[in-house]
Design a protein around this motif. Structure first.
Motif, PDB file in Angstrom:
ATOM      1  N   SER A 125       0.837  -1.199   0.000  1.00  0.00           N
ATOM      2  CA  SER A 125       0.000   0.000   0.000  1.00  0.00           C
ATOM      3  C   SER A 125       0.879   1.259   0.000  1.00  0.00           C
ATOM      4  O   SER A 125       0.595   2.234  -0.700  1.00  0.00           O
ATOM      5  N   VAL A 126       1.967   1.222   0.780  1.00  0.00           N
ATOM      6  CA  VAL A 126       2.912   2.357   0.788  1.00  0.00           C
ATOM      7  C   VAL A 126       3.421   2.592  -0.642  1.00  0.00           C
ATOM      8  O   VAL A 126       3.446   3.733  -1.129  1.00  0.00           O
ATOM      9  N   ASP A 127       3.784   1.522  -1.349  1.00  0.00           N
ATOM     10  CA  ASP A 127       4.312   1.674  -2.713  1.00  0.00           C
ATOM     11  C   ASP A 127       3.265   2.250  -3.657  1.00  0.00           C
ATOM     12  O   ASP A 127       3.557   3.113  -4.485  1.00  0.00           O
ATOM     13  N   ALA A 292       3.540   9.077  14.043  1.00  0.00           N
ATOM     14  CA  ALA A 292       4.632   8.894  13.069  1.00  0.00           C
ATOM     15  C   ALA A 292       5.961   8.691  13.806  1.00  0.00           C
ATOM     16  O   ALA A 292       6.768   7.834  13.410  1.00  0.00           O
ATOM     17  N   ALA A 293       6.167   9.455  14.876  1.00  0.00           N
ATOM     18  CA  ALA A 293       7.414   9.304  15.635  1.00  0.00           C
ATOM     19  C   ALA A 293       7.494   7.896  16.224  1.00  0.00           C
ATOM     20  O   ALA A 293       8.556   7.254  16.206  1.00  0.00           O
ATOM     21  N   GLU A 294       6.371   7.412  16.699  1.00  0.00           N
ATOM     22  CA  GLU A 294       6.337   6.054  17.252  1.00  0.00           C
ATOM     23  C   GLU A 294       6.679   5.033  16.156  1.00  0.00           C
ATOM     24  O   GLU A 294       7.484   4.124  16.372  1.00  0.00           O
ATOM     25  N   LEU A 418       2.287   6.027   8.111  1.00  0.00           N
ATOM     26  CA  LEU A 418       2.719   7.271   8.759  1.00  0.00           C
ATOM     27  C   LEU A 418       4.241   7.392   8.795  1.00  0.00           C
ATOM     28  O   LEU A 418       4.788   8.490   8.853  1.00  0.00           O
ATOM     29  N   ARG A 419       4.916   6.253   8.752  1.00  0.00           N
ATOM     30  CA  ARG A 419       6.385   6.312   8.733  1.00  0.00           C
ATOM     31  C   ARG A 419       6.870   6.999   7.455  1.00  0.00           C
ATOM     32  O   ARG A 419       7.854   7.722   7.455  1.00  0.00           O
ATOM     33  N   ASP A 420       6.127   6.809   6.358  1.00  0.00           N
ATOM     34  CA  ASP A 420       6.587   7.353   5.073  1.00  0.00           C
ATOM     35  C   ASP A 420       5.901   8.637   4.629  1.00  0.00           C
ATOM     36  O   ASP A 420       6.442   9.377   3.813  1.00  0.00           O
ATOM     37  N   ARG A 452       7.111  12.077   4.203  1.00  0.00           N
ATOM     38  CA  ARG A 452       7.343  12.607   5.549  1.00  0.00           C
ATOM     39  C   ARG A 452       8.792  13.073   5.693  1.00  0.00           C
ATOM     40  O   ARG A 452       9.710  12.406   5.233  1.00  0.00           O
ATOM     41  N   ASP A 453       8.935  14.234   6.325  1.00  0.00           N
ATOM     42  CA  ASP A 453      10.270  14.734   6.603  1.00  0.00           C
ATOM     43  C   ASP A 453      10.741  14.046   7.891  1.00  0.00           C
ATOM     44  O   ASP A 453      10.377  14.434   9.001  1.00  0.00           O
TER      45      ASP A 453
END
Ligand code: HEM
Length: 465
Positions: A125-127, A292-294, A418-420, A452-453
């Motif tokens: 899904s990220v891709d 996202a930080a998590e 959220l990581r990406d 995400r930065d």
């Protein structure tokens, strides 16, 4: 900021107006007083239905004497073309036999084995989203339907959504929903049993097509099991489990019924919860940064089941999204005999409506009932309400067998996304929740998605946790 809530109807309307409103959307067809009432009676010329918001009554119906409140026959009629005699619509001994075979496949230990497949679906899904991210908003409900369907195919049959049969089932389901948009909720319509339910020709045709495709998958799997070459996934587990009481496993036909419900119940619901979670996080960038930080701190590059217990923020967010927008907004039982509820007598055959939608926003139970606050689960009120007034997966012996599965899939897919990416509202018309098969946004959820930065998220997020 209060997340969107449908405008209620006026307190008094005629039956015909109510029916019209109900057909359009059951959420906005209800009056505001249901968010404060413990019980409400709906009188129609044909029968009575009772919405129960009193936690004691909900407990009685789902856990105390569940066998005295079977699923209503109306539900069966609405869903029969697609689901046959699946566990979702059966009652009594047939239902108990089916659960004895299904439940072991979803136990904690098996979840660990499904985890790698969930991870792969999340990464896919990220891709897909990366290819779309940029200046144009992304239709996030559609993306989440795709992702959740992928999770089901990978965990059940070890095939990705790109597989020819899997993608054919997925598109046939979409066609089916267009043909029968209120397939489930239509069953709640206050019409008497003797009114025949006509299934449109198109509905019957799409249901038959889905079942034929699923039958192909199931027959192929039966052959692989016989040859000793079957992968160790949910389908193999279910098809090789015999009912411990009777010693009989599912026939191929019975398995088709169950696969149809796993697919329907398992992908629409998770997709809805994921879509609302991302929307709520777009509206609340502080919570998005924390989640996202998590994700950045916890997730590695390869699937590791132990990360699940550390996705604390993602889980609180997913749980809160299902409180505000429970994927299954209402479900119905029937009285078998006369009952007395809060001093009122219910006749046999009365409809008992349990409404996560109202219970989860009940003004006399929850603090800040309409606000988005994932921190509530750590408060005394939040903990008490989780026990007494939170039923996104129902409760008791008919509780959703996929609850543990969904509580792994949801936070994991959220964390991977959220990581990406960073998600922001795309502007335009406000998002309006309505009840279709599940609670969805009337015109979809469009979000602006950007990479995400990582450096700034990690720093600010770690400070906030
Ligand atoms: C966020 C995700 C999910 C939500 C909110 C959800 C919610 C529910 C609810 C409320 C019911 C009870 C409905 C009723 O009594 O009328 C139910 C039943 C069911 N769900 Fe789920 N579900 C989810 C995911 C799944 C998944 C992933 C699967 C399987 C792969 C699944 C399979 C089923 C089945 C088979 C039933 C029927 C159980 C029975 O009647 O004994 N669900 N679900």
């Amino acid at each position: 900021m209060i997340p969107p809530k449908p405008a209620p109807r006026p307190d008094r309307v005629t039956l015909w107006r109510y029916l019209r409103l109900f057909r359009a959307d059951i959420l906005s067809a209800q009056p505001a007083r249901l968010y404060r009432a413990w019980m409400a009676e709906f009188r129609t010329p044909f029968f009575r239905s009772y919405l129960c918001n009193d936690p004691e009554l909900v407990d009685l119906v789902l856990k105390g004497r569940p066998m005295d409140f079977p699923k209503s026959g109306r539900i069966r009629e609405g869903l029969k073309p697609l689901l046959g005699a699946s566990v979702f619509i059966t009652n009594g001994a047939v239902w108990a036999h089916q659960r004895r075979i299904i439940d072991p496949a979803f136990e904690g230990g098996r979840l660990r084995e499904s985890f790698a497949a969930m991870w792969e679906a999340g990464r896919a899904s990220v891709d897909r989203i990366r290819r779309k991210a940029g200046s144009e908003p992304v239709e996030i409900e559609e993306e989440m339907s795709h992702a959740a369907a992928d999770v089901i195919f990978r965990t059940l049959f070890s095939i990705p959504i790109e597989d020819t049969t899997a993608s054919a089932v997925f598109s046939a389901f979409r066609a089916h929903q267009r043909a029968a948009p209120v397939v489930n909720l239509g069953a709640l319509l206050p019409l008497p049993d003797w009114v025949p339910r006509f299934h449109r020709r198109e509905t019957r045709a799409t249901a038959a097509r889905i079942r034929a495709l699923i039958a192909g998958l199931t027959e192929r799997r039966a052959a692989e099991i016989a040859a000793g070459t079957a992968p160790d996934d949910l389908a193999t587990k279910i098809m090789t489990t015999a009912d411990p009481e009777t010693g009989t496993p599912f026939s191929t036909e019975e398995m088709v019924d169950q696969v149809a419900i796993f697919f329907l119940a398992g992908h629409e619901t998770s997709a809805a919860a994921l879509g609302w979670s991302l929307y709520l996080l777009a509206l609340h960038p502080d919570w998005q940064d924390r989640a996202a930080a998590e994700a950045l701190a916890v997730l590695g590059e390869v699937p590791d089941f132990s990360v699940l217990s550390r996705l604390v923020v993602a889980r609180a967010v997913f749980r809160e999204a299902m409180r505000l927008y429970p994927p299954v907004p209402m479900f119905v039982r029937e009285t078998r005999m006369a009952e007395i509820f809060r001093g009122r007598t219910l006749a046999p055959g009365a409809q008992v409506v349990l409404s996560p939608w109202h219970l989860h926003r009940h003004e006399r139970l929850w603090e800040n009932p309409d606000g988005f606050d994932p921190a509530r689960w750590d408060t005394e009120n939040g903990r008490a309400c989780m026990r007494r007034a939170y039923i996104p997966f129902s409760a008791g012996p008919r509780v959703c067998p996929g609850a543990g599965f969904a509580m792994a899939e949801g936070p994991l897919v959220l964390a991977l996304l959220l990581r990406d990416f960073r998600f922001e509202p795309a502007g335009g018309a406000p998002v309006v929740p309505i009840a279709q098969l599940t609670v969805r946004a009337r015109d979809g959820i469009r979000l602006r998605v950007t990479p995400r930065d990582v450096t700034s998220t990690a720093v600010s997020g770690v400070k906030q946790i």
